[in-house]
Design a protein around this motif. Structure first.
Motif, PDB file in Angstrom:
ATOM      1  N   GLU A  67       0.828  -1.209   0.000  1.00 47.13           N
ATOM      2  CA  GLU A  67       0.000   0.000   0.000  1.00 47.13           C
ATOM      3  C   GLU A  67       0.862   1.258   0.000  1.00 47.13           C
ATOM      4  O   GLU A  67       1.913   1.312   0.642  1.00 47.13           O
ATOM      5  CB  GLU A  67      -0.918   0.014   1.226  1.00 47.13           C
ATOM      6  CG  GLU A  67      -1.887   1.185   1.242  1.00 47.13           C
ATOM      7  CD  GLU A  67      -2.801   1.155   2.447  1.00 47.13           C
ATOM      8  OE1 GLU A  67      -4.020   0.980   2.249  1.00 47.13           O
ATOM      9  OE2 GLU A  67      -2.308   1.318   3.580  1.00 47.13           O
TER      10      GLU A  67
ATOM     11  N   CYS B 128      -0.032  -3.020  -5.445  1.00 52.45           N
ATOM     12  CA  CYS B 128      -0.204  -2.134  -4.290  1.00 52.45           C
ATOM     13  C   CYS B 128      -1.520  -1.368  -4.395  1.00 52.45           C
ATOM     14  O   CYS B 128      -1.954  -1.000  -5.492  1.00 52.45           O
ATOM     15  CB  CYS B 128       0.940  -1.120  -4.216  1.00 52.45           C
ATOM     16  SG  CYS B 128       2.526  -1.801  -3.749  1.00 52.45           S
ATOM     17  N   ASN B 129      -2.112  -1.119  -3.256  1.00 51.75           N
ATOM     18  CA  ASN B 129      -3.248  -0.206  -3.173  1.00 51.75           C
ATOM     19  C   ASN B 129      -2.678   1.208  -3.089  1.00 51.75           C
ATOM     20  O   ASN B 129      -2.215   1.633  -2.032  1.00 51.75           O
ATOM     21  CB  ASN B 129      -4.092  -0.532  -1.937  1.00 51.75           C
ATOM     22  CG  ASN B 129      -5.253   0.428  -1.758  1.00 51.75           C
ATOM     23  OD1 ASN B 129      -5.865   0.868  -2.728  1.00 51.75           O
ATOM     24  ND2 ASN B 129      -5.562   0.769  -0.516  1.00 51.75           N
TER      25      ASN B 129
END
Length: 390
Positions: free
Chosen positions: A224, A250-251
């Motif tokens: 993230e 990834c966020n």
């Protein structure tokens, strides 16, 4: 060479002026020897008056009080507050005082954008909060911003940096060398368990240190990346790093300014939205109040809080200062605060919204973007991967 992560610090996250000003004033009121304060904006309002009163009380106790304010952001301060402080025995300097109408020249755009305070070389404050009320806009919630209270070995580089900039401005203004050393020296004793670094941007040895810290963290992220930034107009390299992180799974979340504060930058930033959204980056516009935060969290263990926006002015021209933190607890606290802000005051945007936008909205966005690039080209600034400016 990146600034080293120093162990043994205690960091306290301060959200908005409601927490920052009481902590700052309490620290000033506890000062016995020295108070140092740097800020971009020093307004004429209740919060500023409370800080002014605390500085005067410290000077009256015999403390050495030094205040450095930017000449553009602190224009009201120069005429109204500076004379009061000087009369009380406070040393005041103005960074690049504006004596004529503003012109687009490189030296005029090189501002002191840092927000720092150091008290008795034992506690410091680093962040994005100016000396101004959170609620200076009618019908708006408090301005959303952060600062960090610092104790421990990190005081060493913060204290040295504040003294160095004061020395440089004194020398430039007085045309003589002032005393370089401080009578105080921070004790490098542990105060906690947090590892942190003090990272600055200037026009000498540290031109790209803050941007490099962001890029390293984004490049290493696997789960993230959350960035909250008031003025977001990065170069191609930064944008590509975000998109590559999203492609890795990834966020990647950007929390950006939703209200129009400075129209040119607001619409220029929106010109980048379709590219970022198309690359898998999520964008939330914060609408509840004016967003002034300059923070980020990566993978739940890396975080930064400071004064630097991710735009041409902060990354290439202004003096800035951030704290970079590697600590799960601190990162989790900041991440939770950002989650609340997104839930309570932000709206997520989607690519389809921009694909359906009227042609004149898209033209306004790209026109603003082109104008910002042209302004940077006029002053001769180049940003990595972006030609004659962004």
């Amino acid at each position: 060479m990146p600034a080293p992560l120093l162990p043994g610090n205690q960091l306290t996250l301060l959200e908005c002026g409601a927490r920052y000003f009481p902590a700052l004033i309490a620290a000033i009121d506890s000062a016995q020897q020295e108070v140092r304060l740097e800020t971009y904006i020093y307004a004429l309002d209740a919060s500023a008056e409370a800080v002014t009163a605390a500085l005067i009380r410290a000077a009256e106790r015999g403390c050495a009080v030094r205040v450095l304010v930017d000449g553009f952001g602190g224009r009201e301060f120069v005429d109204h507050t500076a004379p009061r402080l000087r009369a009380a025995g406070v040393d005041v300097l103005i960074y690049r005082q504006e004596l004529k109408a503003f012109r687009i020249r490189r030296h005029r755009l090189r501002r002191l954008h840092r927000k720092l305070a150091v008290i008795d070389a034992r506690v410091a404050f680093v962040g994005g909060i100016n000396i101004i009320d959170d609620c200076d806009q009618p019908d708006a919630a408090p301005r959303f911003d952060y600062a960090v209270r610092v104790e421990g070995p990190l005081l060493g580089p913060i204290h040295e940096s504040v003294h160095r900039v004061w020395w440089l401005v004194s020398w430039a203004g007085l045309r003589r060398r002032p005393q370089r050393a401080s009578a105080l020296a921070p004790a490098p004793l542990p105060a906690g368990k947090v590892r942190a670094a003090f990272v600055v941007r200037d026009n000498l040895r540290n031109r790209r240190e803050i941007e490099a810290a962001y890029l390293d963290a984004i490049g290493a992220a696997r789960r993230e990346v959350v960035i909250a930034n008031a003025y977001f107009l990065p170069g191609r390299r930064f944008r590509q790093a975000l998109i590559e992180a999203a492609h890795r799974g990834c966020n990647v979340v950007l929390v950006l300014q939703g209200r129009v504060e400075y129209a040119l930058l607001h619409y220029a930033t929106r010109a980048l939205y379709p590219h970022l959204l198309g690359g898998g980056v999520r964008i939330f516009e914060y609408q509840r109040s004016f967003l002034h935060a300059k923070v980020a969290v990566c993978d739940g263990h890396w975080a930064t809080v400071g004064s630097s926006n991710i735009d041409p002015f902060s990354l290439m021209l202004a003096r800035e200062a951030n704290v970079v933190v590697r600590d799960n607890g601190f990162a989790a606290e900041l991440r939770s605060s950002l989650e609340r802000a997104m839930h309570d005051g932000a709206t997520e945007l989607h690519l389809a919204d921009y694909q359906r936008a009227p042609w004149y909205q898209r033209l306004t966005n790209w026109g603003a973007y082109a104008l910002v690039r042209a302004m940077m080209g006029i002053v001769g600034v180049r940003h990595a991967g972006h030609g004659p400016r962004n």
